[in-house]
Design a protein around this motif. Structure first.
Motif, short mmCIF file in Angstrom:
data_model
loop_
_atom_site.label_atom_id
_atom_site.label_comp_id
_atom_site.label_asym_id
_atom_site.label_seq_id
_atom_site.Cartn_x
_atom_site.Cartn_y
_atom_site.Cartn_z
N GLY A 1 -16.93 -37.70 -5.91
CA GLY A 1 -17.69 -36.64 -5.23
C GLY A 1 -17.44 -35.24 -5.74
O GLY A 1 -17.89 -34.26 -5.13
N VAL A 2 -16.72 -35.10 -6.86
CA VAL A 2 -16.45 -33.77 -7.41
C VAL A 2 -17.53 -33.43 -8.44
O VAL A 2 -17.73 -34.18 -9.40
CB VAL A 2 -15.05 -33.70 -8.07
N ARG A 3 -18.22 -32.32 -8.22
CA ARG A 3 -19.27 -31.88 -9.15
C ARG A 3 -18.67 -30.94 -10.19
O ARG A 3 -17.77 -30.16 -9.89
CB ARG A 3 -20.38 -31.16 -8.38
N VAL A 4 -19.19 -31.00 -11.42
CA VAL A 4 -18.71 -30.13 -12.51
C VAL A 4 -19.92 -29.53 -13.22
O VAL A 4 -20.78 -30.28 -13.73
CB VAL A 4 -17.86 -30.90 -13.54
N ASN A 5 -20.01 -28.21 -13.24
CA ASN A 5 -21.10 -27.51 -13.90
C ASN A 5 -20.56 -26.28 -14.62
O ASN A 5 -19.39 -25.94 -14.49
CB ASN A 5 -22.15 -27.08 -12.87
N LEU B 1 -25.23 -25.06 -1.99
CA LEU B 1 -26.59 -24.76 -2.43
C LEU B 1 -26.99 -25.66 -3.60
O LEU B 1 -28.16 -25.94 -3.81
CB LEU B 1 -26.72 -23.29 -2.86
N SER B 2 -25.99 -26.10 -4.40
CA SER B 2 -26.29 -26.92 -5.57
C SER B 2 -25.72 -28.33 -5.41
O SER B 2 -25.26 -28.94 -6.37
CB SER B 2 -25.69 -26.28 -6.83
N SER B 3 -25.80 -28.87 -4.19
CA SER B 3 -25.13 -30.14 -3.87
C SER B 3 -25.61 -31.34 -4.70
O SER B 3 -24.92 -32.35 -4.77
CB SER B 3 -25.29 -30.44 -2.38
N TYR B 4 -26.81 -31.23 -5.31
CA TYR B 4 -27.32 -32.36 -6.10
C TYR B 4 -27.33 -32.04 -7.59
O TYR B 4 -28.09 -32.62 -8.36
CB TYR B 4 -28.73 -32.73 -5.60
N THR B 5 -26.47 -31.12 -8.00
CA THR B 5 -26.42 -30.70 -9.41
C THR B 5 -25.02 -30.94 -9.98
O THR B 5 -24.03 -30.43 -9.44
CB THR B 5 -26.76 -29.19 -9.53
N ARG C 1 -19.92 -32.07 -19.31
CA ARG C 1 -20.74 -33.27 -19.10
C ARG C 1 -19.84 -34.49 -18.88
O ARG C 1 -20.08 -35.31 -17.99
CB ARG C 1 -21.63 -33.43 -20.33
N SER C 2 -18.79 -34.62 -19.71
CA SER C 2 -17.87 -35.77 -19.60
C SER C 2 -17.12 -35.76 -18.27
O SER C 2 -17.00 -36.80 -17.62
CB SER C 2 -16.86 -35.75 -20.74
N LEU C 3 -16.61 -34.61 -17.88
CA LEU C 3 -15.86 -34.51 -16.61
C LEU C 3 -16.78 -34.80 -15.43
O LEU C 3 -16.39 -35.46 -14.47
CB LEU C 3 -15.23 -33.13 -16.45
N ALA C 4 -18.03 -34.32 -15.50
CA ALA C 4 -18.99 -34.56 -14.42
C ALA C 4 -19.20 -36.06 -14.22
O ALA C 4 -19.23 -36.56 -13.09
CB ALA C 4 -20.32 -33.88 -14.73
N THR C 5 -19.32 -36.78 -15.34
CA THR C 5 -19.52 -38.23 -15.28
C THR C 5 -18.30 -38.94 -14.69
O THR C 5 -18.41 -39.80 -13.82
CB THR C 5 -19.82 -38.78 -16.69
N PHE D 1 -23.60 -20.13 -6.79
CA PHE D 1 -24.59 -21.19 -6.54
C PHE D 1 -24.01 -22.56 -6.91
O PHE D 1 -24.07 -23.51 -6.12
CB PHE D 1 -25.86 -20.90 -7.35
N LEU D 2 -23.40 -22.65 -8.09
CA LEU D 2 -22.87 -23.94 -8.56
C LEU D 2 -21.62 -24.37 -7.80
O LEU D 2 -21.32 -25.56 -7.73
CB LEU D 2 -22.57 -23.86 -10.07
N ALA D 3 -20.90 -23.41 -7.23
CA ALA D 3 -19.66 -23.71 -6.50
C ALA D 3 -19.94 -24.11 -5.05
O ALA D 3 -19.09 -24.70 -4.40
CB ALA D 3 -18.74 -22.49 -6.52
#
Length: 266
Positions: A180-184, A247-251, A170-174, A242-244
């Motif tokens: 523009g780097v997503r973290v899930n 397909l999950s561009s808004y997650t 969660r912290s890295l995502a923020t 999916f997360l990579a």
């Protein structure tokens, strides 16, 4: 071609020579990505690479022995990936296995080892590959366990470390969102692995008559897994894919539960 087209993208999978990591490499290659994988065991890595080349003749594939707890080795791996395959846009942090221990029997040294493994197996690769991922507005996926939100008393150190990693995602995502780097992450329950196969092989005499399917179904029942079986590495890998992928561009900052209904938390 797989579910999504990743042609021209470079993906990195740590712990890629077996289990969920290996299944993820297969699916990334299936979608057309160039893939770099690493692991600590040279023989296992060599075997995995040979099987992958056998199946994916045209694949752009790089395998390197690398201990993710050694920042110099990880930095060298990152440099080689960029030189040989191009700038990475996907990083799958697939950290090591769990430690069975209670509070009473976990020493300080064991606590430190577990916390170091769970955190630095993510921190070192993320630090090393972040400049590449930022240039490509890429994605990071962390393989975590349901223990992060549903701890087991017999896995106290692993559960606590997993919860920390859940928070870290969660912290890295923020922090990485502006670039523009997503973290899930994914939260796995009981997934078929070498670890479970070894437990099956060492099963007590009264269970010798059971085959793997019967033994694992009984285990699933005992653990109250609603789907009545252990998960397959491929099933975890699909959630990672999916997360990579776009397909999950808004997650970002989230987790997918891949536990067959083992989850009891809201």
């Amino acid at each position: 071609m797989g579910m999504t087209d990743l042609t021209g993208r470079v993906a990195v999978v740590t712990g890629g020579s077996s289990g969920i990591g290996y299944a993820t490499v297969e699916q990334l290659l299936d979608c057309g990505a160039a893939v770099a994988l690493c692991g600590r065991d040279a023989a296992r890595l060599e075997g995995a690479t040979a099987r992958l080349r056998d199946r994916f003749h045209q694949a752009r594939l790089l395998a390197q022995v690398c201990d993710v707890l050694d920042p110099a080795q990880v930095a060298a791996f990152a440099a080689r990936v960029e030189a040989d395959l191009g700038t990475a846009s996907i990083l799958v942090n697939n950290a090591g296995q769990g430690r069975v221990s209670t509070f009473a029997d976990t020493t300080d040294a064991a606590w430190l080892e577990e916390l170091q493994l769970k955190f630095f197996s993510i921190l070192h690769p993320t630090r090393a590959f972040l400049p590449q991922l930022q240039r490509n507005r890429g994605a990071i996926v962390c393989v975590n366990s349901l223990l992060a939100v549903q701890p087991e008393p017999h896995m106290v150190a692993t559960s606590a470390a997993r919860a920390g990693v859940h928070n870290l995602v969660r912290s890295l995502a923020t922090e990485f969102a502006p670039s523009g780097v997503r973290v899930n992450g994914i939260l796995i329950g009981l997934v078929e692995s070498g670890q479970w196969r070894r437990r099956f092989d060492a099963r007590p005499p009264e269970e010798q008559a059971l085959d793997w399917a019967q033994w694992s179904a009984r285990l699933a029942q005992k653990k109250q897994i609603q789907l009545g079986r252990l998960g397959l590495p491929d099933e975890a890998a699909r959630a990672i894919l999916f997360l990579a992928s776009p397909l999950s561009s808004y997650t970002t900052g989230s987790h997918i539960d891949v536990s067959g209904g083992l989850s009891r938390h809201a």
